[in-house]
Motif scaffolding. Structure first.
Motif, PDB file in Angstrom:
ATOM      1  N   GLN A   1      44.442 -74.755  40.897  1.00 56.63           N
ATOM      2  CA  GLN A   1      44.513 -74.615  42.350  1.00 56.63           C
ATOM      3  C   GLN A   1      43.179 -74.115  42.882  1.00 56.63           C
ATOM      4  N   VAL A   2      42.598 -74.898  43.754  1.00 56.06           N
ATOM      5  CA  VAL A   2      41.304 -74.539  44.317  1.00 56.06           C
ATOM      6  C   VAL A   2      41.464 -73.370  45.295  1.00 56.06           C
ATOM      7  N   GLN A   3      40.663 -72.344  45.087  1.00 54.48           N
ATOM      8  CA  GLN A   3      40.620 -71.222  46.023  1.00 54.48           C
ATOM      9  C   GLN A   3      39.180 -70.973  46.440  1.00 54.48           C
ATOM     10  N   LEU A   4      38.993 -70.798  47.736  1.00 51.97           N
ATOM     11  CA  LEU A   4      37.680 -70.539  48.301  1.00 51.97           C
ATOM     12  C   LEU A   4      37.784 -69.302  49.186  1.00 51.97           C
ATOM     13  N   VAL A   5      36.907 -68.351  48.945  1.00 55.87           N
ATOM     14  CA  VAL A   5      36.936 -67.111  49.717  1.00 55.87           C
ATOM     15  C   VAL A   5      35.547 -66.842  50.280  1.00 55.87           C
ATOM     16  N   GLU A   6      35.475 -66.815  51.603  1.00 60.29           N
ATOM     17  CA  GLU A   6      34.201 -66.548  52.276  1.00 60.29           C
ATOM     18  C   GLU A   6      34.055 -65.059  52.559  1.00 60.29           C
ATOM     19  N   SER A   7      32.804 -64.621  52.605  1.00 64.60           N
ATOM     20  CA  SER A   7      32.517 -63.241  52.980  1.00 64.60           C
ATOM     21  C   SER A   7      31.129 -63.182  53.601  1.00 64.60           C
ATOM     22  N   GLY A   8      30.851 -62.073  54.266  1.00 63.84           N
ATOM     23  CA  GLY A   8      29.527 -61.850  54.828  1.00 63.84           C
ATOM     24  C   GLY A   8      29.432 -61.969  56.329  1.00 63.84           C
ATOM     25  N   GLY A   9      30.463 -62.489  56.946  1.00 66.32           N
ATOM     26  CA  GLY A   9      30.430 -62.618  58.398  1.00 66.32           C
ATOM     27  C   GLY A   9      30.551 -61.270  59.078  1.00 66.32           C
ATOM     28  N   THR A  10      29.824 -61.118  60.170  1.00 68.69           N
ATOM     29  CA  THR A  10      29.849 -59.883  60.940  1.00 68.69           C
ATOM     30  C   THR A  10      29.201 -60.122  62.294  1.00 68.69           C
ATOM     31  N   SER A  11      29.013 -59.079  63.052  1.00 70.14           N
ATOM     32  CA  SER A  11      28.315 -59.178  64.331  1.00 70.14           C
ATOM     33  C   SER A  11      26.849 -58.833  64.132  1.00 70.14           C
ATOM     34  N   VAL A  12      25.988 -59.581  64.797  1.00 67.85           N
ATOM     35  CA  VAL A  12      24.547 -59.377  64.654  1.00 67.85           C
ATOM     36  C   VAL A  12      23.871 -59.739  65.973  1.00 67.85           C
ATOM     37  N   GLN A  13      22.734 -59.149  66.223  1.00 69.81           N
ATOM     38  CA  GLN A  13      21.985 -59.482  67.433  1.00 69.81           C
ATOM     39  C   GLN A  13      21.203 -60.777  67.238  1.00 69.81           C
ATOM     40  N   ALA A  14      20.959 -61.446  68.322  1.00 69.74           N
ATOM     41  CA  ALA A  14      20.152 -62.663  68.288  1.00 69.74           C
ATOM     42  C   ALA A  14      18.805 -62.364  67.633  1.00 69.74           C
ATOM     43  N   GLY A  15      18.370 -63.293  66.795  1.00 68.86           N
ATOM     44  CA  GLY A  15      17.132 -63.109  66.054  1.00 68.86           C
ATOM     45  C   GLY A  15      17.333 -62.495  64.690  1.00 68.86           C
ATOM     46  N   GLY A  16      18.530 -62.004  64.445  1.00 67.13           N
ATOM     47  CA  GLY A  16      18.828 -61.369  63.171  1.00 67.13           C
ATOM     48  C   GLY A  16      19.194 -62.367  62.087  1.00 67.13           C
ATOM     49  N   SER A  17      19.560 -61.813  60.931  1.00 66.15           N
ATOM     50  CA  SER A  17      19.882 -62.634  59.765  1.00 66.15           C
ATOM     51  C   SER A  17      21.206 -62.204  59.156  1.00 66.15           C
ATOM     52  N   LEU A  18      21.848 -63.174  58.518  1.00 65.99           N
ATOM     53  CA  LEU A  18      23.075 -62.911  57.774  1.00 65.99           C
ATOM     54  C   LEU A  18      23.091 -63.817  56.557  1.00 65.99           C
ATOM     55  N   ARG A  19      23.788 -63.364  55.529  1.00 67.29           N
ATOM     56  CA  ARG A  19      24.008 -64.197  54.360  1.00 67.29           C
ATOM     57  C   ARG A  19      25.507 -64.293  54.100  1.00 67.29           C
ATOM     58  N   LEU A  20      25.996 -65.516  54.148  1.00 66.79           N
ATOM     59  CA  LEU A  20      27.395 -65.763  53.836  1.00 66.79           C
ATOM     60  C   LEU A  20      27.529 -66.164  52.375  1.00 66.79           C
ATOM     61  N   THR A  21      28.643 -65.765  51.787  1.00 68.90           N
ATOM     62  CA  THR A  21      28.938 -66.112  50.408  1.00 68.90           C
ATOM     63  C   THR A  21      30.321 -66.744  50.334  1.00 68.90           C
ATOM     64  N   CYS A  22      30.436 -67.770  49.530  1.00 67.31           N
ATOM     65  CA  CYS A  22      31.727 -68.394  49.245  1.00 67.31           C
ATOM     66  C   CYS A  22      31.945 -68.337  47.738  1.00 67.31           C
ATOM     67  N   SER A  23      33.052 -67.736  47.342  1.00 67.74           N
ATOM     68  CA  SER A  23      33.387 -67.658  45.926  1.00 67.74           C
ATOM     69  C   SER A  23      34.504 -68.643  45.626  1.00 67.74           C
ATOM     70  N   GLY A  24      34.258 -69.520  44.677  1.00 66.84           N
ATOM     71  CA  GLY A  24      35.236 -70.524  44.318  1.00 66.84           C
ATOM     72  C   GLY A  24      35.912 -70.220  43.005  1.00 66.84           C
ATOM     73  N   SER A  25      37.173 -70.604  42.883  1.00 68.66           N
ATOM     74  CA  SER A  25      37.902 -70.427  41.630  1.00 68.66           C
ATOM     75  C   SER A  25      38.968 -71.491  41.511  1.00 68.66           C
ATOM     76  N   GLY A  26      39.424 -71.687  40.263  1.00 71.67           N
ATOM     77  CA  GLY A  26      40.516 -72.625  40.027  1.00 71.67           C
ATOM     78  C   GLY A  26      40.096 -74.071  39.871  1.00 71.67           C
ATOM     79  N   TYR A  27      38.796 -74.316  39.786  1.00 75.24           N
ATOM     80  CA  TYR A  27      38.307 -75.687  39.631  1.00 75.24           C
ATOM     81  C   TYR A  27      36.899 -75.640  39.030  1.00 75.24           C
ATOM     82  N   PRO A  28      36.428 -76.773  38.523  1.00 77.70           N
ATOM     83  CA  PRO A  28      35.067 -76.802  37.949  1.00 77.70           C
ATOM     84  C   PRO A  28      34.018 -76.807  39.050  1.00 77.70           C
ATOM     85  N   PHE A  29      33.605 -75.632  39.449  1.00 77.19           N
ATOM     86  CA  PHE A  29      32.719 -75.443  40.604  1.00 77.19           C
ATOM     87  C   PHE A  29      31.493 -76.342  40.548  1.00 77.19           C
ATOM     88  N   SER A  30      30.889 -76.436  39.387  1.00 75.34           N
ATOM     89  CA  SER A  30      29.628 -77.185  39.269  1.00 75.34           C
ATOM     90  C   SER A  30      29.809 -78.683  39.423  1.00 75.34           C
TER      91      SER A  30
END
Length: 122
Positions: A1-30
């Protein structure tokens, strides 16, 4: 069973930076084409980027080119989206998606995460 979990979202001011991450499981990710999509209130879901199973081929939405960088670590089963020079219009729910095999233009994605909210204040 494919599971995808995102993280890293938040509030930020214009001009700023964020890094989102998605962790996958239950399948051959590559062996899966991966993508990031976003949806703003009242608007349709938009493909932000898709990245090939090996990471060598990446297609970006025109409006994020030069600001966003997608990457993947197949050893960790993780997909990333580095977002720099964020603009108010980048505010959206960001979703990770996966589908088996190579990426094609207009690729349909079969599996989706629950999303992570990015809010950019002007």
């Amino acid at each position: 069973q494919v599971q995808l979990v995102e993280s890293g979202g938040t509030s930020v001011q214009a001009g700023g930076s964020l890094r989102l991450t998605c962790s996958g499981s239950g399948y051959p990710f590559s062996a899966y084409c991966m993508g990031w999509f976003r949806r703003s209130p009242g608007k349709e879901r938009v493909r932000v980027v898709q990245i090939s199973p090996g990471g060598g081929s990446i297609e970006y939405l025109d409006t994020v080119k030069g600001r966003f960088t997608a990457s993947r670590d197949n050893a960790k089963n993780q997909l990333y989206l580095q977002m720099n020079s964020l603009k108010f219009e980048d505010s959206a729910m960001y979703y990770c998606a996966a589908t088996p095999g190579a990426c094609y233009t207009g690729q349909h994605f079969a599996n989706w995460g629950q999303g992570t909210q990015v809010t950019v204040s002007a």
